[in-house]
Design a protein around this motif. Sequence first.
Motif, mmCIF file in Angstrom:
data_model
loop_
_atom_site.group_PDB
_atom_site.id
_atom_site.type_symbol
_atom_site.label_atom_id
_atom_site.label_comp_id
_atom_site.label_asym_id
_atom_site.label_seq_id
_atom_site.Cartn_x
_atom_site.Cartn_y
_atom_site.Cartn_z
ATOM 1 N N ARG A 99 -8.730 -39.636 14.339
ATOM 2 C CA ARG A 99 -9.033 -39.236 15.721
ATOM 3 C C ARG A 99 -9.645 -40.397 16.507
ATOM 4 O O ARG A 99 -9.311 -40.620 17.666
ATOM 5 C CB ARG A 99 -10.000 -38.057 15.723
ATOM 6 C CG ARG A 99 -9.392 -36.759 15.285
ATOM 7 C CD ARG A 99 -10.438 -35.638 15.334
ATOM 8 N NE ARG A 99 -9.904 -34.416 14.812
ATOM 9 C CZ ARG A 99 -10.163 -33.928 13.595
ATOM 10 N NH1 ARG A 99 -11.003 -34.555 12.793
ATOM 11 N NH2 ARG A 99 -9.616 -32.808 13.196
ATOM 12 N N ALA A 102 -6.910 -42.945 17.346
ATOM 13 C CA ALA A 102 -6.017 -42.424 18.383
ATOM 14 C C ALA A 102 -6.706 -42.460 19.746
ATOM 15 O O ALA A 102 -6.092 -42.823 20.756
ATOM 16 C CB ALA A 102 -5.581 -41.002 18.046
ATOM 17 N N SER A 103 -7.966 -42.122 19.774
ATOM 18 C CA SER A 103 -8.728 -42.150 21.026
ATOM 19 C C SER A 103 -8.856 -43.575 21.552
ATOM 20 O O SER A 103 -8.720 -43.824 22.758
ATOM 21 C CB SER A 103 -10.107 -41.543 20.801
ATOM 22 O OG SER A 103 -10.871 -41.619 21.965
ATOM 23 N N GLN A 105 -6.776 -46.049 21.009
ATOM 24 C CA GLN A 105 -5.463 -46.492 21.483
ATOM 25 C C GLN A 105 -5.152 -45.916 22.854
ATOM 26 O O GLN A 105 -4.568 -46.590 23.699
ATOM 27 C CB GLN A 105 -4.374 -46.107 20.488
ATOM 28 C CG GLN A 105 -4.363 -46.979 19.263
ATOM 29 C CD GLN A 105 -3.281 -46.582 18.284
ATOM 30 O OE1 GLN A 105 -2.705 -45.507 18.367
ATOM 31 N NE2 GLN A 105 -3.018 -47.461 17.327
ATOM 32 N N ARG A 106 -5.575 -44.667 23.081
ATOM 33 C CA ARG A 106 -5.354 -44.066 24.406
ATOM 34 C C ARG A 106 -6.137 -44.809 25.483
ATOM 35 O O ARG A 106 -5.705 -44.886 26.626
ATOM 36 C CB ARG A 106 -5.762 -42.590 24.394
ATOM 37 C CG ARG A 106 -4.745 -41.677 23.757
ATOM 38 C CD ARG A 106 -5.041 -40.222 24.034
ATOM 39 N NE ARG A 106 -6.329 -39.809 23.525
ATOM 40 C CZ ARG A 106 -6.574 -39.310 22.316
ATOM 41 N NH1 ARG A 106 -5.566 -39.172 21.482
ATOM 42 N NH2 ARG A 106 -7.789 -38.958 21.946
ATOM 43 N N ARG A 107 -7.291 -45.366 25.113
ATOM 44 C CA ARG A 107 -8.089 -46.113 26.066
ATOM 45 C C ARG A 107 -7.637 -47.560 26.189
ATOM 46 O O ARG A 107 -8.205 -48.334 26.952
ATOM 47 C CB ARG A 107 -9.569 -46.084 25.650
ATOM 48 C CG ARG A 107 -10.204 -44.727 25.866
ATOM 49 C CD ARG A 107 -11.649 -44.807 25.520
ATOM 50 N NE ARG A 107 -11.774 -45.172 24.110
ATOM 51 C CZ ARG A 107 -12.578 -44.581 23.247
ATOM 52 N NH1 ARG A 107 -13.370 -43.653 23.633
ATOM 53 N NH2 ARG A 107 -12.604 -44.966 21.995
ATOM 54 N N GLY A 108 -6.655 -47.965 25.371
ATOM 55 C CA GLY A 108 -6.122 -49.315 25.450
ATOM 56 C C GLY A 108 -6.787 -50.312 24.517
ATOM 57 O O GLY A 108 -6.586 -51.505 24.653
ATOM 58 N N ARG A 110 -6.733 -51.730 21.031
ATOM 59 C CA ARG A 110 -5.929 -51.768 19.811
ATOM 60 C C ARG A 110 -6.715 -52.380 18.775
ATOM 61 O O ARG A 110 -7.011 -52.765 17.933
ATOM 62 C CB ARG A 110 -4.630 -52.466 20.057
ATOM 63 C CG ARG A 110 -3.725 -51.570 20.855
ATOM 64 C CD ARG A 110 -2.378 -52.163 20.867
ATOM 65 N NE ARG A 110 -1.496 -51.204 21.483
ATOM 66 C CZ ARG A 110 -0.329 -50.920 21.009
ATOM 67 N NH1 ARG A 110 0.105 -51.468 19.931
ATOM 68 N NH2 ARG A 110 0.443 -50.074 21.623
#
Length: 110
Positions: A99, A102-103, A105-108, A110
């Motif tokens: 989680r 994934a969170s 990565q959603r915020r950019g 990496r």
Amino acid sequence: MGAPTLPAMSYADLRELRSALTTASDIAFSLDAAPSGPETELLTDALRRALAAAGSLTAERGATGCPEHPRGAVDPLYGDPEDPLPPGYGRCLLCNDRRRRASAQRRGWR
């Protein structure tokens, strides 16, 4: 005949039990008088963690309560009042880590 063994016990379960018992012991031995409210809460929480870990040694879902990772590690932040986990996070470190990634990565990140 040796001591009884627990065939379903995993290293993560045993580590969680030892950690919780050590924490409870540290709190108990640091007390000089009747514990304050916060000290009582910390001690009670550590003892509950120890009891849950002991109960999970042979439970189907293990200490994580996770059907996907029943013998995985428990997230060390689970139950931490100073650094609580976000809503929806459980005890399973592997699921929580997924989680978190994934969170990020959603915020950019990496």
